[in-house]
Design an enzyme around this catalytic site. Structure first.
Site, mmCIF file in Angstrom:
data_model
loop_
_atom_site.group_PDB
_atom_site.id
_atom_site.type_symbol
_atom_site.label_atom_id
_atom_site.label_comp_id
_atom_site.label_asym_id
_atom_site.label_seq_id
_atom_site.Cartn_x
_atom_site.Cartn_y
_atom_site.Cartn_z
ATOM 1 C CG HIS A 23 -1.871 -1.275 1.338
ATOM 2 N ND1 HIS A 23 -3.780 -1.103 0.392
ATOM 3 C CD2 HIS A 23 -2.388 -2.433 1.587
ATOM 4 C CE1 HIS A 23 -3.782 -2.011 0.572
ATOM 5 N NE2 HIS A 23 -3.159 -3.089 1.888
ATOM 6 C CG ASP A 77 9.447 5.026 10.907
ATOM 7 O OD1 ASP A 77 9.480 3.024 10.565
ATOM 8 O OD2 ASP A 77 9.065 5.043 12.145
ATOM 9 C CG PHE A 153 -1.598 0.283 4.622
ATOM 10 C CD1 PHE A 153 -1.960 1.551 4.183
ATOM 11 C CD2 PHE A 153 -1.447 0.428 6.135
ATOM 12 C CE1 PHE A 153 -1.116 2.479 3.965
ATOM 13 C CE2 PHE A 153 -0.411 1.505 5.966
ATOM 14 C CZ PHE A 153 -0.216 2.877 5.149
ATOM 15 N N GLY A 154 -3.934 -0.423 7.389
ATOM 16 C CA GLY A 154 -3.572 0.133 8.814
ATOM 17 C C GLY A 154 -4.445 0.857 9.478
ATOM 18 C CG PHE A 155 -3.936 2.983 13.009
ATOM 19 C CD1 PHE A 155 -5.360 2.544 13.676
ATOM 20 C CD2 PHE A 155 -2.544 2.596 13.368
ATOM 21 C CE1 PHE A 155 -4.863 1.644 14.775
ATOM 22 C CE2 PHE A 155 -2.160 2.041 13.588
ATOM 23 C CZ PHE A 155 -3.142 1.543 14.927
ATOM 24 C CG ASP A 156 -5.720 3.887 6.008
ATOM 25 O OD1 ASP A 156 -4.817 4.764 6.271
ATOM 26 O OD2 ASP A 156 -5.541 3.408 4.007
ATOM 27 C CG HIS A 181 0.884 10.503 6.739
ATOM 28 N ND1 HIS A 181 -0.395 10.743 6.197
ATOM 29 C CD2 HIS A 181 1.817 8.979 7.542
ATOM 30 C CE1 HIS A 181 -0.346 9.143 6.353
ATOM 31 N NE2 HIS A 181 0.770 7.844 6.718
HETATM 32 P P1 IMP Z 1 6.180 1.787 9.872
HETATM 33 O O1 IMP Z 1 6.231 2.911 9.347
HETATM 34 O O2 IMP Z 1 6.509 0.519 9.516
HETATM 35 O O3 IMP Z 1 6.841 1.482 10.987
HETATM 36 O O4 IMP Z 1 4.506 1.314 9.857
HETATM 37 C C1 IMP Z 1 3.579 2.844 10.638
HETATM 38 C C2 IMP Z 1 2.357 2.226 10.916
HETATM 39 O O5 IMP Z 1 1.175 3.570 11.291
HETATM 40 C C3 IMP Z 1 1.216 1.035 9.934
HETATM 41 O O6 IMP Z 1 1.898 -0.480 10.125
HETATM 42 C C4 IMP Z 1 -0.091 1.601 10.265
HETATM 43 O O7 IMP Z 1 -0.952 0.979 10.843
HETATM 44 C C5 IMP Z 1 0.195 2.690 10.870
HETATM 45 N N1 IMP Z 1 -0.003 3.831 9.187
HETATM 46 C C6 IMP Z 1 1.161 4.407 8.579
HETATM 47 N N2 IMP Z 1 0.672 5.131 8.090
HETATM 48 C C7 IMP Z 1 -0.614 4.911 7.177
HETATM 49 C C8 IMP Z 1 -2.075 5.167 6.511
HETATM 50 O O8 IMP Z 1 -1.540 5.969 5.263
HETATM 51 N N3 IMP Z 1 -2.751 5.034 7.060
HETATM 52 C C9 IMP Z 1 -3.066 4.397 7.624
HETATM 53 N N4 IMP Z 1 -2.161 3.383 8.968
HETATM 54 C C10 IMP Z 1 -1.295 3.879 8.674
#
Ligand code: IMP
Length: 204
Positions: A23, A77, A153-156, A181
């Site tokens: 993603h 990150d 993905f994630g917290f979207d 961001h």
């Molecule tokens: P990392 O940058 O791989 O440490 O992961 C950052 C974590 O923050 C991800 O696994 C998501 O859970 C969350 N995250 C970062 N950016 C996004 C985004 O654009 N959408 C949703 N969740 C995000």
């Protein structure tokens, strides 16, 4: 896939995005494409040092990966910072997502009326010989009361960017690219990259 066939893995002018998150990669690609910047995914686990600064985490991983793979790489990150939780999960967002997840975060927010939060992304661009360059992007918003939407993905599913009424997961790609961001940070990188004449920058 579009843009994949025209670069060989040894092409030093290609920007390699060290990530295992498809993603994130697709988001970066959509932003860089209009600038004519080729990006490819280096599907390799980035080293995550224990720091509270996303910039420091990205920089360490980028410098290490550029030396290891002997090419120009970008590492990102990112994290979600929730005001009522004093910035949690922040740099621990990935871990929190795989442990308590979206529903766990909503539970922590159950009695909170103040729901402001922001996402932040830090990018580090490193090459084996030159010093690292960093870019950041931030989007303010709020945490929704329940999870909504299936895209992303994630917290979207629980983040509503300021000025909008939908979560990132409801909005989809164009919506995400408008506010995110990551898109902000990659646009900064693109402007810098085209200014520094990428046709000659095997070292960036
Ligand atoms: P990392 O940058 O791989 O440490 O992961 C950052 C974590 O923050 C991800 O696994 C998501 O859970 C969350 N995250 C970062 N950016 C996004 C985004 O654009 N959408 C949703 N969740 C995000």
């Amino acid at each position: 896939m579009h843009g994949e066939a025209d670069t060989s893995p040894s092409d030093k002018r290609t920007l390699w995005f060290v990530t295992q998150n498809a993603h994130k990669y697709q988001e970066a690609r959509r932003v860089l494409d209009p600038f004519g910047i080729k990006i490819r995914m280096l599907d390799y686990p980035k080293t995550e040092i224990q720091r509270t600064s996303l910039g420091e985490i990205a920089k360490f991983a980028a410098e290490e990966a550029s030396k290891k793979h002997n090419r120009t790489v970008v590492v990102e990150d990112s994290g979600l910072f929730v005001r009522a939780l004093k910035g949690f999960p922040g740099p621990f967002s990935s871990y929190v997502h795989v442990t308590i997840g979206v529903e766990g975060l909503l539970r922590l927010m159950r009695r909170q009326r103040r729901r402001e939060a922001y996402f932040q992304a830090s990018l580090a661009l490193a090459s084996p010989r030159n010093s690292c360059v960093e870019f950041a992007g931030k989007v303010n918003g709020t945490i929704s009361h329940k999870s909504a939407g299936t895209k992303g993905f994630g917290f979207d599913p629980i983040f509503i960017p300021k000025g909008a009424r939908r979560t990132f997961a409801q909005g989809g790609t164009e919506f995400k690219d408008k506010y995110s961001h990551r898109a902000i940070a990659f646009r900064k990188l693109a402007l810098w990259y085209i200014r520094t004449k990428p046709e000659t920058n095997s070292q960036v």
